[in-house]
Structures are given as structure tokens and as C-alpha cells.
Design a protein around this motif. Structure first.
Motif, mmCIF file in Angstrom:
data_model
loop_
_atom_site.group_PDB
_atom_site.id
_atom_site.type_symbol
_atom_site.label_atom_id
_atom_site.label_comp_id
_atom_site.label_asym_id
_atom_site.label_seq_id
_atom_site.Cartn_x
_atom_site.Cartn_y
_atom_site.Cartn_z
ATOM 1 N N ASN A 299 -5.097 1.654 -11.141
ATOM 2 C CA ASN A 299 -5.566 0.960 -9.957
ATOM 3 C C ASN A 299 -4.357 0.322 -9.268
ATOM 4 O O ASN A 299 -3.812 -0.661 -9.751
ATOM 5 N N LEU A 300 -3.926 0.906 -8.159
ATOM 6 C CA LEU A 300 -2.753 0.434 -7.434
ATOM 7 C C LEU A 300 -3.196 -0.452 -6.277
ATOM 8 O O LEU A 300 -4.241 -0.224 -5.679
ATOM 9 N N GLU A 301 -2.372 -1.446 -5.956
ATOM 10 C CA GLU A 301 -2.722 -2.407 -4.907
ATOM 11 C C GLU A 301 -1.484 -2.743 -4.092
ATOM 12 O O GLU A 301 -0.398 -2.897 -4.645
ATOM 13 N N ILE A 302 -1.662 -2.859 -2.774
ATOM 14 C CA ILE A 302 -0.630 -3.438 -1.931
ATOM 15 C C ILE A 302 -1.214 -4.658 -1.240
ATOM 16 O O ILE A 302 -2.375 -4.641 -0.817
ATOM 17 N N ILE A 303 -0.409 -5.716 -1.165
ATOM 18 C CA ILE A 303 -0.802 -6.942 -0.475
ATOM 19 C C ILE A 303 0.390 -7.426 0.350
ATOM 20 O O ILE A 303 1.543 -7.183 -0.015
ATOM 21 N N THR A 304 0.088 -8.087 1.460
ATOM 22 C CA THR A 304 1.164 -8.616 2.318
ATOM 23 C C THR A 304 1.390 -10.101 2.095
ATOM 24 O O THR A 304 2.404 -10.636 2.557
ATOM 25 N N VAL A 305 0.467 -10.759 1.433
ATOM 26 C CA VAL A 305 0.577 -12.184 1.127
ATOM 27 C C VAL A 305 0.204 -12.375 -0.346
ATOM 28 O O VAL A 305 -0.818 -11.835 -0.786
ATOM 29 N N ILE B 225 -9.844 -2.324 4.324
ATOM 30 C CA ILE B 225 -8.800 -3.169 3.776
ATOM 31 C C ILE B 225 -9.336 -4.589 3.734
ATOM 32 O O ILE B 225 -10.346 -4.899 4.376
ATOM 33 N N ASN B 226 -8.674 -5.470 2.980
ATOM 34 C CA ASN B 226 -9.097 -6.863 2.947
ATOM 35 C C ASN B 226 -8.096 -7.720 3.708
ATOM 36 O O ASN B 226 -6.986 -7.277 4.007
ATOM 37 N N THR B 227 -8.517 -8.928 4.029
ATOM 38 C CA THR B 227 -7.650 -9.892 4.714
ATOM 39 C C THR B 227 -7.583 -11.179 3.893
ATOM 40 O O THR B 227 -7.546 -12.282 4.452
ATOM 41 N N ASN B 228 -7.545 -11.031 2.591
ATOM 42 C CA ASN B 228 -7.504 -12.184 1.697
ATOM 43 C C ASN B 228 -6.249 -13.015 1.943
ATOM 44 O O ASN B 228 -5.167 -12.467 2.162
ATOM 45 N N ASP B 229 -6.384 -14.317 1.889
ATOM 46 C CA ASP B 229 -5.271 -15.257 1.981
ATOM 47 C C ASP B 229 -4.475 -15.118 3.276
ATOM 48 O O ASP B 229 -3.294 -15.457 3.332
ATOM 49 N N GLY B 230 -5.112 -14.568 4.320
ATOM 50 C CA GLY B 230 -4.439 -14.431 5.599
ATOM 51 C C GLY B 230 -3.529 -13.225 5.716
ATOM 52 O O GLY B 230 -2.819 -13.072 6.707
ATOM 53 N N GLY B 231 -3.545 -12.366 4.717
ATOM 54 C CA GLY B 231 -2.733 -11.147 4.751
ATOM 55 C C GLY B 231 -3.633 -9.927 4.774
ATOM 56 O O GLY B 231 -4.799 -9.998 5.136
ATOM 57 N N TRP C 208 -0.106 2.618 3.906
ATOM 58 C CA TRP C 208 -1.490 2.904 4.291
ATOM 59 C C TRP C 208 -1.550 4.237 5.039
ATOM 60 O O TRP C 208 -2.438 5.060 4.792
ATOM 61 N N GLY C 209 -0.583 4.477 5.917
ATOM 62 C CA GLY C 209 -0.529 5.744 6.633
ATOM 63 C C GLY C 209 -0.367 6.929 5.694
ATOM 64 O O GLY C 209 -1.033 7.956 5.858
ATOM 65 N N ARG C 210 0.503 6.797 4.691
ATOM 66 C CA ARG C 210 0.688 7.892 3.729
ATOM 67 C C ARG C 210 -0.569 8.108 2.881
ATOM 68 O O ARG C 210 -0.899 9.250 2.537
ATOM 69 N N ILE C 211 -1.259 7.032 2.537
ATOM 70 C CA ILE C 211 -2.524 7.155 1.793
ATOM 71 C C ILE C 211 -3.529 7.940 2.624
ATOM 72 O O ILE C 211 -4.183 8.875 2.125
ATOM 73 N N LYS C 212 -3.652 7.587 3.895
ATOM 74 C CA LYS C 212 -4.610 8.280 4.772
ATOM 75 C C LYS C 212 -4.184 9.723 5.020
ATOM 76 O O LYS C 212 -5.046 10.622 5.016
ATOM 77 N N GLU C 213 -2.882 9.969 5.224
ATOM 78 C CA GLU C 213 -2.394 11.342 5.446
ATOM 79 C C GLU C 213 -2.744 12.260 4.280
ATOM 80 O O GLU C 213 -3.028 13.446 4.477
ATOM 81 N N ARG C 214 -2.707 11.730 3.070
ATOM 82 C CA ARG C 214 -3.026 12.521 1.880
ATOM 83 C C ARG C 214 -4.525 12.617 1.625
ATOM 84 O O ARG C 214 -4.953 13.300 0.692
ATOM 85 N N GLY C 215 -5.321 11.916 2.420
ATOM 86 C CA GLY C 215 -6.769 11.946 2.232
ATOM 87 C C GLY C 215 -7.215 11.209 0.987
ATOM 88 O O GLY C 215 -8.281 11.508 0.438
ATOM 89 N N LEU C 216 -6.419 10.244 0.530
ATOM 90 C CA LEU C 216 -6.779 9.475 -0.664
ATOM 91 C C LEU C 216 -7.829 8.427 -0.321
ATOM 92 O O LEU C 216 -7.788 7.829 0.754
ATOM 93 N N THR C 217 -8.740 8.215 -1.237
ATOM 94 C CA THR C 217 -9.720 7.152 -1.071
ATOM 95 C C THR C 217 -9.052 5.813 -1.353
ATOM 96 O O THR C 217 -8.256 5.704 -2.276
ATOM 97 N N TYR C 218 -9.372 4.826 -0.542
ATOM 98 C CA TYR C 218 -8.862 3.472 -0.765
ATOM 99 C C TYR C 218 -10.001 2.489 -0.566
ATOM 100 O O TYR C 218 -11.023 2.809 0.042
#
Length: 126
Positions: free
Chosen positions: A115-121, A97-103, A75-85
Motif C-alpha cells: 500500500n503506497l501513499e503520497i502526501i504533500t503535508v 484524492i484526500n485533502t487531509n491536514d490541508g494538503g 499522480w499523472g504517472r499513476i493515471k497514465e498507467r491506468g492504476l487504481t488509486y
């Protein structure tokens, strides 16, 4: 042996730029060449094999399950590059960001519009 995904092919209008984008944003090792591919190796013995395609690349979706620390770094690298998320796959909630499923999760696009996605849960709460 159970069935495991080994690799998938990622079409790109610029193979090298896309592979470099992925490894830099995700914080991975450089992607070596293997035949016509640049191989982006993920932590679970799966690779994204980036291949040169024509100028028009059909948009695909690639989701990455990451830990909380990796999420913050990406997320930090996305923001550093000025990318829209976005918080959602349809790009209706920019800058969130979302908090789906508690993540936590977010979406962003690569240079070809994948369309790239990162999720923690995992979906369903893991």
C-alpha cells in the motif's frame, strides 16, 4: 547525532520489476544493485532496499512526503498507467484524492500489493 531512518527492506516477488516500478512512478534515478538488493534512493538520504522474496509477499505500507509539483507528476504517472488509486488507506474511495491536514494525498498498490501513499503535508498539518 539524532536518530534517522537510513533504509528499510521491501520484499518483492520480482525484485527488479518492483524496483523499476517504484523509480518510474516516483520519478527517481534507476535503482542499482547492492548485494541481493536493488536500492531505490529517496531524496532524504533514505533508501528502499528491494529484495527478492518468495511468491507470497506480506503487504506493507510505504508513505512518501512530496511537494505539490511531485504530487502532480506522480499522480499523472499513476493515471497514465491506468492504476487504481484511492483517497484512503482502506481503499473505500476509489478514483479520489484526500485533502487531509490541508494538503493532498492518495494511495495506490505496487505489483505485490504494498500500500503506497503520497502526501504533500505531514500528518498533523506539519
Amino acid at each position: 547525532m539524532s536518530v534517522h531512518l537510513n533504509h528499510t527492506i521491501v520484499p518483492a516477488s520480482d525484485r527488479d520489476a518492483t524496483a523499476t516500478f517504484l523509480v518510474e512512478i516516483l520519478g527517481l534515478d534507476p535503482a542499482p544493485e547492492y548485494g541481493p538488493f536493488r536500492v531505490v534512493s529517496l531524496g532524504n538520504d533514505v533508501s528502499l532496499d528491494v529484495v527478492q522474496a518468495g511468491p507470497e509477499v506480506p503487504s506493507q505500507h510505504y508513505a512518501f512526503l512530496v511537494g505539490d509539483d511531485e504530487f502532480d507528476q506522480i499522480w499523472g504517472r499513476i493515471k497514465e498507467r491506468g492504476l487504481t488509486y484511492w483517497a484512503d488507506p482502506f481503499h473505500q474511495r476509489p478514483g479520489q484524492i484526500n485533502t487531509n491536514d490541508g494538503g493532498r494525498g492518495l494511495y495506490w498498490s505496487d505489483p505485490d500489493g504494498h500500500n503506497l501513499e503520497i502526501i504533500t503535508v505531514p500528518y498533523g498539518g506539519g
